[in-house]
Design a protein around this motif. Structure first.
Motif: not given
Length: 112
Positions: A70-76
């Motif tokens: 979850d660190r700074g990524r767009q959710p799937a």
């Protein structure tokens, strides 16, 4: 011998271990090099980024509020899957629904 350090997330909401206690990061002031921490008992502590980086016992808590994915990524999302992957996922969902409810749709009312 030089000890290898792991990355420490210093963002509000992350949890670090310092002085053998867990501290939640409540505020980061990079322009001043300060980090504000709060212990579970409500105790507040202000320290410097430099102090945290040079403290051999300072580390990220395994109970941090951030999961590695979850660190700074767009959710799937569903649209990230190919058409074939969507069909496979829908089939697996139908199998789980049938296992749990007895109906592939998940409800006896939506049976054709």
């Amino acid at each position: 011998m030089v000890r290898s350090r792991t990355k420490i997330e210093l963002v509000p909401g992350s949890v670090i271990v310092l002085e053998r206690r867990e501290w939640a990061v409540t505020k980061v002031e990079p322009q001043y090099g300060r980090v504000c921490l709060e212990a579970s008992n409500g105790e507040l502590k202000q320290t410097s980024v430099r102090e945290l980086l040079h403290d051999a016992d300072c580390r990220q808590s395994s109970r941090s509020s951030f999961l590695p994915a979850d660190r700074g990524r767009q959710p799937a999302t569903w649209d990230d899957l190919t058409k074939q992957q969507q069909e496979w996922a829908a089939l697996r969902i139908a199998h789980v629904n049938e296992l749990v409810t007895g109906f592939r749709s998940g409800s006896p009312r939506s049976v054709p």
